[in-house]
Design a protein around this motif. Structure first.
Motif, PDB file in Angstrom:
ATOM      1  N   GLN A 164       0.856  -1.144   0.033  1.00  0.00           N
ATOM      2  CA  GLN A 164      -0.111  -0.010   0.114  1.00  0.00           C
ATOM      3  C   GLN A 164       0.891   1.215  -0.028  1.00  0.00           C
ATOM      4  N   ASP A 165       0.423   2.369  -0.320  1.00  0.00           N
ATOM      5  CA  ASP A 165       1.362   3.553  -0.464  1.00  0.00           C
ATOM      6  C   ASP A 165       2.182   3.901   0.690  1.00  0.00           C
ATOM      7  N   PHE A 166       1.537   3.708   1.802  1.00  0.00           N
ATOM      8  CA  PHE A 166       2.648   4.380   2.948  1.00  0.00           C
ATOM      9  C   PHE A 166       3.952   3.566   2.967  1.00  0.00           C
ATOM     10  N   THR A 167       3.898   2.046   2.408  1.00  0.00           N
ATOM     11  CA  THR A 167       5.118   1.405   2.565  1.00  0.00           C
ATOM     12  C   THR A 167       5.665   1.198   1.279  1.00  0.00           C
ATOM     13  N   GLY A 168       4.586   1.662   0.316  1.00  0.00           N
ATOM     14  CA  GLY A 168       5.267   1.272  -1.156  1.00  0.00           C
ATOM     15  C   GLY A 168       6.087   2.255  -1.649  1.00  0.00           C
ATOM     16  N   VAL A 169       5.779   3.848  -1.389  1.00  0.00           N
ATOM     17  CA  VAL A 169       6.580   4.740  -1.783  1.00  0.00           C
ATOM     18  C   VAL A 169       7.936   4.737  -1.130  1.00  0.00           C
ATOM     19  N   PRO A 170       8.336   4.386  -0.098  1.00  0.00           N
ATOM     20  CA  PRO A 170       9.838   4.239   0.594  1.00  0.00           C
ATOM     21  C   PRO A 170      10.337   2.993  -0.440  1.00  0.00           C
ATOM     22  N   VAL A 171       9.540   1.967  -0.980  1.00  0.00           N
ATOM     23  CA  VAL A 171      10.367   0.905  -1.520  1.00  0.00           C
ATOM     24  C   VAL A 171      10.560   1.440  -2.760  1.00  0.00           C
ATOM     25  N   LEU A 172       9.693   2.004  -3.604  1.00  0.00           N
ATOM     26  CA  LEU A 172       9.829   2.750  -4.958  1.00  0.00           C
ATOM     27  C   LEU A 172      11.056   3.682  -4.813  1.00  0.00           C
ATOM     28  N   MET A 188      18.540   3.052  -6.443  1.00  0.00           N
ATOM     29  CA  MET A 188      19.505   1.942  -7.076  1.00  0.00           C
ATOM     30  C   MET A 188      19.566   2.147  -8.370  1.00  0.00           C
ATOM     31  N   ARG A 189      18.825   2.710  -8.980  1.00  0.00           N
ATOM     32  CA  ARG A 189      18.993   3.191 -10.526  1.00  0.00           C
ATOM     33  C   ARG A 189      19.907   4.348 -10.532  1.00  0.00           C
ATOM     34  N   ASP A 190      19.873   5.425  -9.791  1.00  0.00           N
ATOM     35  CA  ASP A 190      21.006   6.377  -9.656  1.00  0.00           C
ATOM     36  C   ASP A 190      22.438   5.817  -9.541  1.00  0.00           C
ATOM     37  N   ALA A 191      22.367   4.874  -8.588  1.00  0.00           N
ATOM     38  CA  ALA A 191      23.736   4.016  -8.446  1.00  0.00           C
ATOM     39  C   ALA A 191      24.293   3.437  -9.600  1.00  0.00           C
ATOM     40  N   ASP A 220      17.895   0.852 -16.418  1.00  0.00           N
ATOM     41  CA  ASP A 220      16.583   0.247 -16.767  1.00  0.00           C
ATOM     42  C   ASP A 220      16.537  -1.461 -16.151  1.00  0.00           C
ATOM     43  N   LYS A 221      17.840  -1.877 -16.119  1.00  0.00           N
ATOM     44  CA  LYS A 221      18.107  -3.278 -15.297  1.00  0.00           C
ATOM     45  C   LYS A 221      17.545  -3.301 -14.054  1.00  0.00           C
ATOM     46  N   ILE A 222      17.295  -2.218 -13.407  1.00  0.00           N
ATOM     47  CA  ILE A 222      17.000  -2.395 -11.894  1.00  0.00           C
ATOM     48  C   ILE A 222      15.323  -2.167 -11.782  1.00  0.00           C
ATOM     49  N   ASN A 223      14.919  -3.702 -11.470  1.00  0.00           N
ATOM     50  CA  ASN A 223      13.326  -3.957 -11.447  1.00  0.00           C
ATOM     51  C   ASN A 223      13.138  -4.953 -10.454  1.00  0.00           C
ATOM     52  N   PRO A 224      12.057  -5.056  -9.950  1.00  0.00           N
ATOM     53  CA  PRO A 224      11.505  -6.122  -9.000  1.00  0.00           C
ATOM     54  C   PRO A 224      12.000  -7.479  -9.591  1.00  0.00           C
ATOM     55  N   MET A 225      12.384  -8.334  -8.965  1.00  0.00           N
ATOM     56  CA  MET A 225      12.430  -9.810  -9.707  1.00  0.00           C
ATOM     57  C   MET A 225      11.038 -10.575  -9.551  1.00  0.00           C
ATOM     58  N   VAL A 226      10.273 -10.100  -8.739  1.00  0.00           N
ATOM     59  CA  VAL A 226       8.821 -10.877  -8.544  1.00  0.00           C
ATOM     60  C   VAL A 226       7.854  -9.778  -8.689  1.00  0.00           C
TER      61      VAL A 226
END
Length: 420
Positions: A98-106, A112-115, A124-130
């Motif tokens: 849900q958005d309260f926990t989803g925003v920090p995950v995003l 990680m994409r910046d890194a 573009d290779k940084i994506n959820p694996m599931v």
């Protein structure tokens, strides 16, 4: 016929011999799957259905690194190993936020994409694996009430207050693969999960496997009513699962809750769930799975099942699971799933011995302990005054209310401690 995608994923899997093609009743190709019966172990027939889901996940993801053959053996020997508090790795099929926990995950994934970009790689290779689903449902505030345009007015205020955050989420919806973001106004996360997001059986690149989910909400367990194993975790655990890390968990005991009979006229799902909650709290199910079964299941609509499953945090269990049967399939059709998809779900679950047909003989699983309830014994009741498990039958309500007035300050007291 075995699909190419499944074959390529099984190169390092010691259980690749159990990979089979699946056909529907008309002989059409449905895809391929890891056949649990083809492991050739008699113990599987006695495993609870929830443990079979854990077993299938371990078999399918076995790479002798994150998940090993020893882990699979621990799960197959559940009847003994569950008593020894052994740990096993578990990879869920998907994650829901849900958005309260989803925003920090995003934000973490964006970082990680910046890194990756700073290191000269392809961000573009940084994506959820599931697969990960993020439902925005915790932002609304009811500032406008008792008005015909209340919904529209509150939605406009919600977008105005959360403009920056929603803009970031909208970017994430198109930037990340394997992530679905459900916009505001679509419904609460559990409703969307049941009616839209739940697969019951995944079909990913031709490989079929059971749906299972970790969610960042304690009441993720509502999905158990649809025959999907799932429970609530913290944001860090959810993010680790999205990054492909197995969750380490103690192999749980499973309480078998047998239902028979039918509810009497005038008895509601609320009466049933309060009765079940009181029984399970008395039995003691903290850290355990609860699995409901028996002919009484035929009398429970899916709404009643999800009401009971949703109360798992209140009775203390990790999951309150209902087996997939014809009522589950009817609900899937009612909520817009294609007939072909429902047919594949049934064919897969039957082939892997995870479907219940009350008209066919079956081997009853072995459980850690047993509870039994005749639905005809459930009485109209209420709960309180403070805790959901303080169940009081309607016929005893007057007596209990007067007792609460006279009790000292506590859980079973209406005394507010006011000085006279």
């Amino acid at each position: 016929m075995i699909m190419c995608a499944a074959t390529s994923s099984s190169n390092s899997n010691p259980f690749s011999f159990a990979l089979r093609g699946l056909r529907d009743r008309e002989g059409g190709d449905c895809g391929s799957y890891y056949s649990i019966p083809d492991l050739g172990d008699q113990r599987i027939d006695k495993l609870p259905y929830t443990i079979r889901v854990l077993l299938e996940s371990a078999v399918r993801n076995c790479d002798e690194f994150q998940i090993t053959k020893e882990d699979v053996e621990k799960i197959m020997g559940w009847e003994k190993t569950s008593l020894e508090q052994v740990e096993i790795p578990f990879k869920p099929s998907r994650v829901i936020l849900q958005d309260f926990t989803g925003v920090p995950v995003l934000v973490d994934f964006a970082s990680m994409r910046d890194a990756m970009l700073e290191l000269g790689g392809n961000p573009d290779k940084i994506n959820p694996m599931v697969p990960a689903d993020l439902v925005i449902d915790h932002s609304v505030t009811a500032n406008v009430v008792r008005s015909q345009n209340a919904i529209q007015a509150n939605m406009e205020l919600e977008f105005e207050r959360n403009k920056e955050r929603f803009a970031f989420l909208k970017w994430g919806s198109s930037a990340f693969h394997n992530m679905l973001i459900i916009p505001p106004g679509s419904g609460i996360v559990h409703q969307v999960n049941l009616e839209y997001l739940a697969r019951v059986v995944f079909n990913r690149d031709g490989l079929l496997y059971p749906d299972s989910v970790l969610g960042t909400d304690s009441h993720t367990t509502m999905i158990n009513g649809l025959g999907v194993v799932g429970w609530g975790v913290g944001g860090i655990d959810a993010e680790a699962a999205m990054l492909g890390q197995p969750m380490s968990m103690v192999l749980p005991g499973v309480v078998g809750f047998k239902l028979h009979g039918t509810l009497r006229d005038g008895v509601t799902a609320t009466d049933l769930v309060l009765t079940v909650t009181q029984m399970l709290r008395k039995h003691g199910v903290v850290g355990k799975f609860v699995e409901f079964y028996g002919r009484g299941m035929e009398e429970l609509a899916l709404a009643d099942r999800t009401t009971i499953a949703n109360m798992a945090p209140e009775y203390g269990a990790t999951v309150g699971f209902f087996l997939v049967d014809h009522i589950t399939l009817e609900y899937l059709k009612m909520t817009g799933r294609e007939d072909e998809t429902v047919s594949t779900i049934e064919a897969y679950l039957r082939a892997n011995k995870m479907f219940v047909d009350y008209n066919e003989p079956k081997i009853e699983p072995t459980y850690s302990s047993y509870i039994e309830l005749d639905l005809g014994d459930v009485e109209p009741c209420i709960s309180g005054p403070k805790r959901p498990h303080d169940r009081v039958t309607l016929k005893d309500m007057k007596t209990d209310w007067h007792a609460c007035l006279e009790n000292k300050i506590g859980f079973k007291s209406l005394n507010m401690g006011l000085l006279s």
